[in-house]
Design an enzyme around this catalytic site. Structure first.
Site, PDB file in Angstrom:
ATOM      1  N   SER A 113      15.059  50.590 -13.523  1.00 56.65           N
ATOM      2  CA  SER A 113      15.650  51.675 -13.319  1.00 56.65           C
ATOM      3  C   SER A 113      14.690  51.655 -12.853  1.00 56.65           C
ATOM      4  O   SER A 113      14.309  51.797 -12.327  1.00 56.65           O
ATOM      5  CB  SER A 113      16.790  52.212 -14.475  1.00 56.65           C
ATOM      6  OG  SER A 113      17.763  52.705 -13.486  1.00 56.65           O
ATOM      7  N   ASP A 277      16.733  53.115  -6.132  1.00 53.64           N
ATOM      8  CA  ASP A 277      16.725  53.531  -7.307  1.00 53.64           C
ATOM      9  C   ASP A 277      15.132  52.231  -7.938  1.00 53.64           C
ATOM     10  O   ASP A 277      15.709  51.416  -7.104  1.00 53.64           O
ATOM     11  CB  ASP A 277      17.029  54.128  -8.852  1.00 53.64           C
ATOM     12  CG  ASP A 277      17.626  53.484  -9.297  1.00 53.64           C
ATOM     13  OD1 ASP A 277      17.768  52.206  -8.707  1.00 53.64           O
ATOM     14  OD2 ASP A 277      17.818  53.322 -10.745  1.00 53.64           O
ATOM     15  N   ASP A 281      21.015  50.635  -8.428  1.00 58.29           N
ATOM     16  CA  ASP A 281      22.113  51.659  -8.251  1.00 58.29           C
ATOM     17  C   ASP A 281      22.261  53.214  -8.808  1.00 58.29           C
ATOM     18  O   ASP A 281      23.318  53.248  -8.094  1.00 58.29           O
ATOM     19  CB  ASP A 281      22.222  50.874 -10.410  1.00 58.29           C
ATOM     20  CG  ASP A 281      21.022  51.458 -10.966  1.00 58.29           C
ATOM     21  OD1 ASP A 281      20.643  51.951 -10.664  1.00 58.29           O
ATOM     22  OD2 ASP A 281      21.732  51.023 -12.712  1.00 58.29           O
ATOM     23  N   ARG A 282      21.633  53.463  -8.593  1.00 58.69           N
ATOM     24  CA  ARG A 282      21.549  55.338  -7.869  1.00 58.69           C
ATOM     25  C   ARG A 282      20.953  55.405  -6.701  1.00 58.69           C
ATOM     26  O   ARG A 282      20.220  54.190  -5.733  1.00 58.69           O
ATOM     27  CB  ARG A 282      19.935  55.961  -8.413  1.00 58.69           C
ATOM     28  CG  ARG A 282      20.344  55.125 -10.153  1.00 58.69           C
ATOM     29  CD  ARG A 282      19.168  56.620 -10.714  1.00 58.69           C
ATOM     30  NE  ARG A 282      19.133  56.817 -12.120  1.00 58.69           N
ATOM     31  CZ  ARG A 282      18.542  57.515 -12.863  1.00 58.69           C
ATOM     32  NH1 ARG A 282      18.223  58.528 -12.806  1.00 58.69           N
ATOM     33  NH2 ARG A 282      18.906  57.459 -14.089  1.00 58.69           N
TER      34      ARG A 282
HETATM   35  C1  VG1 Z   1      20.324  58.459 -17.976  1.00 57.84           C
HETATM   36  C2  VG1 Z   1      21.067  59.593 -17.132  1.00 57.84           C
HETATM   37  C3  VG1 Z   1      22.391  58.251 -16.829  1.00 57.84           C
HETATM   38  C4  VG1 Z   1      22.251  56.453 -16.656  1.00 57.84           C
HETATM   39  C5  VG1 Z   1      21.317  56.277 -17.325  1.00 57.84           C
HETATM   40  C6  VG1 Z   1      21.326  54.873 -16.601  1.00 57.84           C
HETATM   41  O1  VG1 Z   1      20.362  58.859 -19.068  1.00 57.84           O
HETATM   42  O2  VG1 Z   1      21.162  60.452 -17.609  1.00 57.84           O
HETATM   43  O3  VG1 Z   1      23.617  58.644 -16.465  1.00 57.84           O
HETATM   44  O4  VG1 Z   1      24.168  55.984 -16.747  1.00 57.84           O
HETATM   45  O5  VG1 Z   1      20.298  56.788 -17.225  1.00 57.84           O
HETATM   46  O6  VG1 Z   1      20.520  54.835 -15.523  1.00 57.84           O
HETATM   47  P1  VG1 Z   1      19.898  59.386 -19.757  1.00 57.84           P
HETATM   48  O7  VG1 Z   1      19.950  58.790 -21.862  1.00 57.84           O
HETATM   49  O8  VG1 Z   1      18.279  58.852 -19.963  1.00 57.84           O
HETATM   50  O9  VG1 Z   1      20.384  60.513 -19.696  1.00 57.84           O
HETATM   51  V1  VG1 Z   1      19.635  53.739 -14.853  1.00 57.84           V
HETATM   52  O10 VG1 Z   1      19.885  53.912 -13.013  1.00 57.84           O
HETATM   53  O11 VG1 Z   1      18.782  53.223 -15.357  1.00 57.84           O
HETATM   54  O12 VG1 Z   1      20.705  52.218 -14.856  1.00 57.84           O
HETATM   55 CO    CO Z   2      19.121  52.282 -11.687  1.00 57.56          CO
END
Ligand code: VG1
Ligand code: CO
Length: 541
Positions: A113, A277, A281-282
């Site tokens: 990500s 990102d 997805d972001r």
């Molecule tokens: C983070 C964010 C969460 C999101 C996740 C995956 O998780 O806070 O809201 O769903 O990343 O996003 P964490 O556990 O680090 O807070 V991505 O763009 O990896 O799919």
């Molecule tokens: Co992502």
């Protein structure tokens, strides 16, 4: 070419409860490591014999090599068919769309990500279900269980697939279909949004900057904004996916997308700025001189989505992650929509969408999306904003000012304390959890604690519960903070502190200023400095 079975041993693959595996790239490149996890994944989902899988990733270092390994293993495990993005590229939402529409049994997405890429940075892999969404905990736990007992993996050796040519070939009895990673996704976006109205707004003078951060969305954004909607070439910057993301940290927030932020806060700012990102997805939305917090973006979309053709009948309901601000709740209340609260992580939205309860979901971490796929979707959010601007004729700052006047403003910020020693972070959480029952009535400056708890989620669709999803401390009057540890980092622990307060009169404060007393109370109650030695966060969003 031959099919071989290789003896292996159990390994520490994945924390139970996390939706995929993220590690340093060199760990994935270690002998048998990726192979072990892929076999555990196949076994954990009940085998892949006769199944169809989508495979693709965000283009980071090792993406292509790992794809070849996965295809060789899928073939050796008897899979019938693999659908692969050309050059092994697929954004996460585009992969979700293919999984849903191509009659598949799920897919494997290669990405870490928003974490940086490169041989010394991060790599990741996750399994998505036939509905296109991240695997739920029952499945990720089954995969984890398998990593504890695995003794063999199967792979075809001596052959590889030409990933660069669109078309159909075969690998050890498995059909491999290399597809254009962008085309079906562009069609989907065209079916949801008013492209002619957006194109007219662009030809009428709206200038756009889309920063793809050298990650996966470049080809998608160019095809949509520049080719289909007529924005000038160069609208998309950092538009070629690079194995190391050009050294960028492809996390679309004000800290890491600082180039875009500088431009948008400058004198010659374009009319609309956005970024996505690593895996697409972001999203971050910025107007000239006007940063839109993700929680506010979700609320604005909830209030205006009906302006886009794909949502003309209105939303079924909305959902947000627990730490996301209640701005969207206020919209839902005004519009008479059901509003659900879920733990952090997109996988919790899947059941609500599949059950027809919600069509819009969002997280404070720059994630927004709808039931068009089962992942959050950065380019989708950008198009939704452009559609709202085209329909209302308003700029981003006007949309925000009007929104806050109508609904009030939930001042919001997240403070991240990164790379804390894991033992210290765990001790902090344990002590805080132990203190929760005695917090009510405690005063901190102007604030008094009303109640405090550790969030447990009950999934109303399948009846499952998820405990310890974040500590929340709510003050009289409704201000609150939430604290939890990140589940996606690859070094040490990251402490996330989420801060929120509602204002219905003063709408033009600087968020950190509006939140000052909540920030002070949080530090005092949690004891961040005494546990970690930190007084200030590393990243503020
Ligand atoms: C983070 C964010 C969460 C999101 C996740 C995956 O998780 O806070 O809201 O769903 O990343 O996003 P964490 O556990 O680090 O807070 V991505 O763009 O990896 O799919
Ligand atoms: Co992502």
């Amino acid at each position: 070419m031959s099919k071989v079975s290789i003896a292996t041993t159990p390994f520490e693959g994945q924390k139970p409860g996390t939706s995929g595996l993220r590690k340093k790239c060199r760990v994935f490149m270690g002998e048998h490591y990726l192979e072990n996890f892929v076999q555990a994944m196949f076994d954990g989902i009940g085998g892949v014999a006769g199944k169809t899988l989508v495979v693709g990733g965000d283009g980071r270092f090792h993406n292509d090599v790992a794809t070849q390994t996965i295809l060789s293993m899928a073939a050796a495990n008897g899979a019938a068919r693999a659908i692969v993005g050309q050059n092994a590229l697929l954004s996460t939402p585009a992969a979700s769309h293919l999984i849903r529409t191509m009659q598949t049994d799920g897919g494997i997405i290669l990405s870490a990500s928003h974490n940086p890429g490169g041989i010394d940075e991060d790599f990741g892999i996750k399994f998505n279900m036939p509905n296109g969404g991240p695997a739920p905990e029952a499945v990720t736990n089954a995969i984890f269980e398998r990593t504890q007992t695995i003794d063999t993996y199967h792979i075809w050796q001596g052959d590889s697939v030409d990933l660069s040519t669109i078309g159909v070939s075969s690998l050890g009895g498995m059909t491999v279909e290399i597809v254009d990673p962008v085309a079906a996704y562009v069609d989907l976006m065209q079916s949801l949004f008013d492209f002619p109205a957006i194109a007219k707004m662009i030809s009428g003078g709206l200038s756009i900057r889309f920063d793809a951060m050298c990650a996966i969305t470049g080809p998608y954004a160019r095809a949509i904004l520049e080719d289909a909607l007529g924005a000038p070439k160069g609208t998309v910057t950092h538009g070629t996916p690079l194995p190391d993301f050009g050294g960028m940290h492809p996390d679309p927030n004000p800290t890491w997308a600082h180039e875009l932020m500088d431009e948008m806060m400058g004198a010659d700012a374009p009319g609309f700025g956005c970024a996505s990102d690593g895996d697409g997805d972001r999203n971050m939305i910025v107007g000239p001189g006007c940063y839109v917090s993700p929680s506010d973006s979700l609320a604005v979309i909830a209030a205006n989505a009906h302006m886009a053709p794909g949502y003309a009948d209105g939303l079924k309901g909305v959902a947000r992650s627990m730490p996301t601000s209640a701005a969207v709740d206020r919209v839902a209340e005004a519009l008479g929509l059901d509003c659900y609260e879920t733990p952090t992580g997109w996988k919790f939205f899947g059941n609500l969408m599949d059950d027809g309860r919600v069509s819009l979901c969002g997280e404070e971490s720059f994630g927004t999306g709808s039931d068009h796929v089962r992942e959050k979707d950065g380019v989708w959010a950008v198009l939704m904003w452009l559609n709202i601007m085209a329909a209302t004729g308003k700029s981003v700052p006007q949309i925000m000012a009007d929104h806050w006047t109508r609904f009030g403003r939930n001042y919001y910020s997240r403070h991240d304390f990164e790379a804390i020693e894991t033992a210290k972070a765990d001790a902090l959480m344990t002590e805080l959890r132990g203190a929760l029952s005695g917090l009510a009535g405690r005063s901190e400056g102007p604030l008094t604690v009303a109640h405090a708890d550790d969030y447990t989620y009950l999934d109303r669709v399948d009846g499952s519960t998820s405990a310890q999803q974040g500590v929340r401390v709510v003050f009289e009057g409704g201000a609150r903070f939430v604290v939890r540890l990140s589940g996606t980092g690859t070094s040490g622990a990251t402490l996330r502190l989420y801060l929120e307060t509602l204002e219905t009169n003063k709408l033009d404060l600087e968020p950190q200023e509006a939140l000052a007393s909540v920030i002070a109370a949080a530090h005092s109650i949690i004891g961040i400095e005494s546990h970690t030695g930190r007084t200030a966060p590393d990243v503020i969003t």
